[in-house]
Design a protein around this motif. Structure first.
Motif, short mmCIF file in Angstrom:
data_model
loop_
_atom_site.label_atom_id
_atom_site.label_comp_id
_atom_site.label_asym_id
_atom_site.label_seq_id
_atom_site.Cartn_x
_atom_site.Cartn_y
_atom_site.Cartn_z
N UNK A 10 0.84 -1.20 0.00
CA UNK A 10 0.00 0.00 0.00
C UNK A 10 0.87 1.25 0.00
N UNK A 11 0.26 2.36 -0.41
CA UNK A 11 0.98 3.64 -0.42
C UNK A 11 0.02 4.77 -0.06
N UNK A 54 -10.56 11.17 -1.60
CA UNK A 54 -10.49 9.71 -1.59
C UNK A 54 -11.12 9.25 -2.90
N UNK A 55 -10.28 8.81 -3.82
CA UNK A 55 -10.77 8.34 -5.11
C UNK A 55 -11.31 6.92 -5.00
N UNK A 56 -11.95 6.49 -6.06
CA UNK A 56 -12.49 5.13 -6.11
C UNK A 56 -11.36 4.13 -5.91
N UNK A 57 -11.62 3.10 -5.15
CA UNK A 57 -10.71 2.01 -4.74
C UNK A 57 -9.59 2.48 -3.81
N UNK A 76 -13.51 1.99 2.76
CA UNK A 76 -13.06 1.77 1.38
C UNK A 76 -14.04 2.47 0.46
N UNK A 77 -13.51 3.25 -0.47
CA UNK A 77 -14.38 3.98 -1.39
C UNK A 77 -14.59 3.17 -2.67
N UNK A 78 -15.79 2.65 -2.83
CA UNK A 78 -16.13 1.95 -4.07
C UNK A 78 -17.14 2.75 -4.89
N UNK A 79 -17.21 4.05 -4.60
CA UNK A 79 -18.15 4.94 -5.30
C UNK A 79 -17.39 6.12 -5.91
N UNK A 80 -18.08 7.22 -6.08
CA UNK A 80 -17.47 8.44 -6.63
C UNK A 80 -16.48 9.03 -5.62
N UNK A 81 -15.52 9.84 -6.10
CA UNK A 81 -14.58 10.48 -5.17
C UNK A 81 -15.32 11.29 -4.10
N UNK A 92 -3.85 3.64 -0.86
CA UNK A 92 -4.32 2.77 -1.94
C UNK A 92 -3.38 1.58 -2.09
N UNK A 93 -3.88 0.58 -2.79
CA UNK A 93 -3.07 -0.60 -3.12
C UNK A 93 -2.12 -0.20 -4.25
N UNK A 94 -0.84 -0.57 -4.10
CA UNK A 94 0.16 -0.22 -5.11
C UNK A 94 0.00 -1.04 -6.40
#
Length: 174
Positions: A10-11, A54-57, A76-81, A92-94
């Motif tokens: 993650x980063x 916070x962007x998607x994913x 966890x954001x799985x929607x719009x920013x 986020x996941x790298x």
């Protein structure tokens, strides 16, 4: 199955709302139920340019673990920013070919993770589970294909649970 340190996977994200693209209605809080929630803050007259995007994913969490019971506020954001306070941590996941972000969220939802985070929080008046502690968390990872299968099964179970709950609510009316 290989075990990794989260810090290798993650980063941090420090993207700010400097352009003013997102507005007050996009501001969210983070609950211990692991969800983004509408903010309770009065934002009248507040400049939102320092708020984090916070962007998607992407994930966000509150490092301060005091007064939250035995749970860490993480989502966890799985929607719009959306926007969150600048004091929260966004990451986020790298590499999604190694770690599926949805699988990581399943890992965070476990009560064992909450216990780990509370145990590894430090401080006297204000306990925190800081970024260094987050990065030191070990996570056993199956292959990415297996992760995706686990996520699909989990999501199907969640949908079934919602249907069963709705039917149970209907029965209560009878």
């Amino acid at each position: 199955m290989r075990t990794y340190k989260l810090g290798d996977l993650i980063e941090l994200s420090e993207l700010r709302n400097e352009s003013g693209k997102l507005k007050a209605e996009d501001v969210r809080g983070i609950s211990t139920a692991k969800q983004f929630i509408p903010t309770k803050a009065d934002l009248h007259g507040v400049k939102l340019d320092s708020y984090k995007i916070v962007n998607r994913t992407e994930f966000a969490y509150v490092a301060d673990t005091s007064r939250r019971g035995e749970k860490i506020a993480l989502s966890f954001n799985d929607k719009e920013p959306c926007l969150i306070s600048s004091i929260y941590t966004v990451f986020r996941v790298k590499d999604i070919s190694i770690l599926d972000p949805y699988f990581l969220m399943m890992f965070f939802k476990r009560t064992e993770f909450d216990r780990y985070a509370r145990f590894h929080s430090w401080g006297s008046a204000r306990e925190t589970f800081d970024w260094e502690e987050m990065c030191s968390v070990e996570i056993p990872l199956p292959s990415i294909d297996i992760q995706k299968k686990y996520v699909a099964v989990y999501n199907a179970m969640q949908r079934n649970l919602a249907v069963y709950q709705a039917k149970a609510d209907d029965l209560k009316l009878v």
